[in-house]
Scaffold this active site. Structure first.
Site, short mmCIF file in Angstrom:
data_model
loop_
_atom_site.label_atom_id
_atom_site.label_comp_id
_atom_site.label_asym_id
_atom_site.label_seq_id
_atom_site.Cartn_x
_atom_site.Cartn_y
_atom_site.Cartn_z
N ASN A 1 0.65 -1.18 -0.09
CA ASN A 1 -0.25 0.10 0.12
C ASN A 1 0.72 1.16 0.02
O ASN A 1 0.33 2.28 -0.41
CB ASN A 1 -1.01 -0.08 1.11
N LYS B 1 12.49 -7.75 1.32
CA LYS B 1 11.47 -8.34 0.62
C LYS B 1 10.46 -7.59 0.47
O LYS B 1 9.38 -7.13 1.07
CB LYS B 1 10.94 -9.65 1.50
N ASN C 1 -2.12 -8.19 10.67
CA ASN C 1 -1.69 -8.50 12.25
C ASN C 1 -1.49 -9.82 12.30
O ASN C 1 -0.56 -10.35 13.14
CB ASN C 1 -3.14 -8.24 12.74
N GLU D 1 4.27 -2.81 12.42
CA GLU D 1 3.44 -2.12 12.30
C GLU D 1 2.17 -2.83 11.48
O GLU D 1 2.46 -3.21 10.43
CB GLU D 1 3.86 -0.99 11.57
N CYS E 1 -3.09 2.08 6.36
CA CYS E 1 -3.14 1.63 7.75
C CYS E 1 -3.59 2.83 8.34
O CYS E 1 -4.18 2.51 9.64
CB CYS E 1 -1.75 1.41 8.21
C1 UN1 Z 1 0.45 3.33 5.81
O1 UN1 Z 1 -0.71 3.51 5.58
O2 UN1 Z 1 0.92 2.44 6.27
O3 UN1 Z 1 0.14 9.29 7.28
C2 UN1 Z 1 1.54 4.40 5.89
C3 UN1 Z 1 0.01 8.50 6.17
C4 UN1 Z 1 1.19 8.33 5.17
C5 UN1 Z 1 1.82 7.12 5.36
C6 UN1 Z 1 0.70 6.07 5.59
N1 UN1 Z 1 2.05 9.40 5.46
O4 UN1 Z 1 -1.13 8.24 5.84
#
Ligand code: UN1
Length: 497
Positions: free
Chosen positions: A154, A177, A232, A252, A286
């Protein structure tokens, strides 16, 4: 400006050589369903080879003064800047995000290069008084050795820079990777490192699946750190294995991020923040907003304003700059989103907009999902608890500020949160009480800047952070050094006068 990759099949980058791998699989453009390139499916033997070479390279690299290591990152940043448009277009082709966002992501990588190249002249430790006379004490960072990074589709270039740049400036060698869905960014970045003059073996790219390449990395004795961004379930498995091996691991793993809208909020601004952070990148961040926790007094007004703004969203191929929302990465992503629409309906949330795949005309060729709004969700519904990773938001009405904070914190994740209010007391209480690694006030849940720590609490991670100076903690060991210049034996804690 049309760009092409210039090859039909990618190769691994090991010890400065481009290495062909027999097995490969197709990388598809999620906007058009067309094949872009073949990506290698490497195995454990390729990982072993890369690690052996990386070990040798790292010994030399660690002895290069950090400011010189940093000069290579500076050059990487300069080349990335020159190639920003090319990289952005390739990124849109493999990932689907609209071009404007792709440019933003590439910029995030450029920022990281310049920021981390500055670290070459810092990498600060501490000097501190010793408790004994004629004795000197300091702490300093030491590289860990060979480190493994596993990056998601992503943010295929930004997240790679968050991890590899601090690792490299700190004197480690990297085995990387990338996600098989988005290998072109890895290929391009490896080429840039090669051109910038990185010594061979310091960065190695091994393409392939998590179950083959990722697994081999996690099990390899000589990879001393794993830094992972992804799901997760996978993160938990990696952590368990790394725990058995006493291997350092940084995870993360997503979020269930909320925007809180209080009764005194600027509603138009809140709606802009919600639309951008929920539907940007088709919700595949995320940090994406997937819950809106709204004070009941402004709920109906907010619903109306969100519905109105949703009409302006243009869904389609991200290379067409009139589009504002791109496709979903693949069929599995589509299926997951569809399943949550059914779950939401069955749980009794009210579907106000969207909820369906788009298959008309050009949409039929790619993976498109209509931006979706549920309302009258309750905090414990699965659509309000689980990560959907798509353009779906659930409105949860609450009666008070305190309830809003409780609902925000009542999920297993803790990545990002946001509050819209004009009340300064609520602002300070919220930034204290919101249990997430990132908090926004009067802005949506996305938009992290690279010089601040990125990561979250609870099920989002395991206490480490990407980017920021904090990322150096993942890729270095702290070493305490004492120099006694008294010429006699001085015993700490005992010979103190
Ligand atoms: C992610 O979605 O894993 O703050 C990273 C943000 C971006 C980075 C997202 N600068 O949404």
């Amino acid at each position: 400006m049309a760009v092409t990759l210039g090859t039909d099949k990618l190769k691994n980058f090991i010890n400065g050589e481009w290495v062909d791998v027999e097995n490969s699989t197709a990388v598809m453009n999620p906007a058009t369903g067309e094949e872009i390139v073949q990506v290698p499916l490497s195995g454990a033997a390729d990982v072993n080879d890369a690690v052996e070479k990386a070990k040798k390279a790292q010994k030399e690299w660690a002895l290069v003064p950090a400011p010189q290591r940093a000069e290579i990152l500076l050059e990487v940043g300069n080349i990335m800047k020159e190639r920003k448009e090319r990289l952005s277009r390739l990124l849109t082709m493999e990932n689907g995000k609209v071009l404007e966002e792709a440019r933003g992501e590439v910029q995030e990588g450029i920022d990281m290069a310049f920021y981390m190249s500055g670290e070459g002249r810092r990498l600060f430790g501490h000097t501190t008084p010793a408790e004994l006379k004629d004795k000197f004490a300091m702490s300093q960072r030491a590289p860990v050795g060979v480190v493994g990074i596993i990056t998601p589709w992503n943010f295929p270039i930004a997240i790679a820079t968050w991890k590899s740049f601090p690792a490299i400036v700190a004197g480690n060698a990297v085995i990387w990777k990338p996600a098989t869905e988005t290998p072109m960014m890895a290929y391009e970045l490896a080429k840039i490192f090669e051109e910038a003059g990185l010594p061979k073996g310091v960065l190695n790219v091994v393409f392939g699946s998590g179950s083959q390449v990722g697994d081999a990395m996690v099990h390899h004795d000589d990879i001393r750190v794993i830094s992972f961004t992804g799901s997760n379930d996978t993160g938990r498995n990696i952590a368990a294995e790394c725990g058995r091996q006493l291997k350092k691991v940084s995870l993360e793993m997503g979020g269930k991020n909320a925007v809180i809208v209080m009764d005194d909020a600027d509603l138009d601004l809140a709606v802009e923040g919600i639309i951008w952070s929920a539907f940007g990148t088709s919700g595949q961040r995320c940090t994406a907003c997937s819950r809106v926790i709204v004070h009941e007094d402004v709920k109906e007004q907010l619903e109306g304003k969100i519905l109105e703004k949703m009409k302006d969203l243009a869904i389609g191929d991200g290379l067409d700059e009139s589009n504002t929302v791109g496709p979903i990465i693949n069929e599995a992503g589509m299926e997951k989103i569809k399943s949550y629409i059914e779950i939401g309906k069955n749980e009794g949330a009210k579907l106000l907009a969207g909820g369906n795949a788009l298959t008309d005309g050009e949409h039929g060729k790619g993976n498109y999902f209509a931006p979706t709004l549920f309302t009258d969700a309750t905090a414990n519904m699965r659509i309000a608890q689980e990560e959907i990773f798509g353009p779906v938001i659930s409105l949860i009405p609450v009666k008070s500020f305190e309830e809003a904070i409780e609902v925000n914190n009542g999920v297993i994740y803790g990545l990002s949160s946001s509050i819209f209010t004009k009340d300064v007391n609520r602002v300070f209480k919220a930034q204290r009480d919101l249990d997430t690694g990132i908090v926004y006030v009067n802005a949506g849940t996305t938009g992290a800047e690279i010089h601040l720590p990125f990561g979250g609490t609870k099920g989002t991670g395991n206490g480490h952070r990407d980017s920021g100076v904090q990322a150096l903690d993942v890729f270095t060991e702290w070493k305490a050094v004492y120099v006694d210049y008294s010429g006699k034996l001085q015993r700490a804690q005992i010979d103190v006068e």
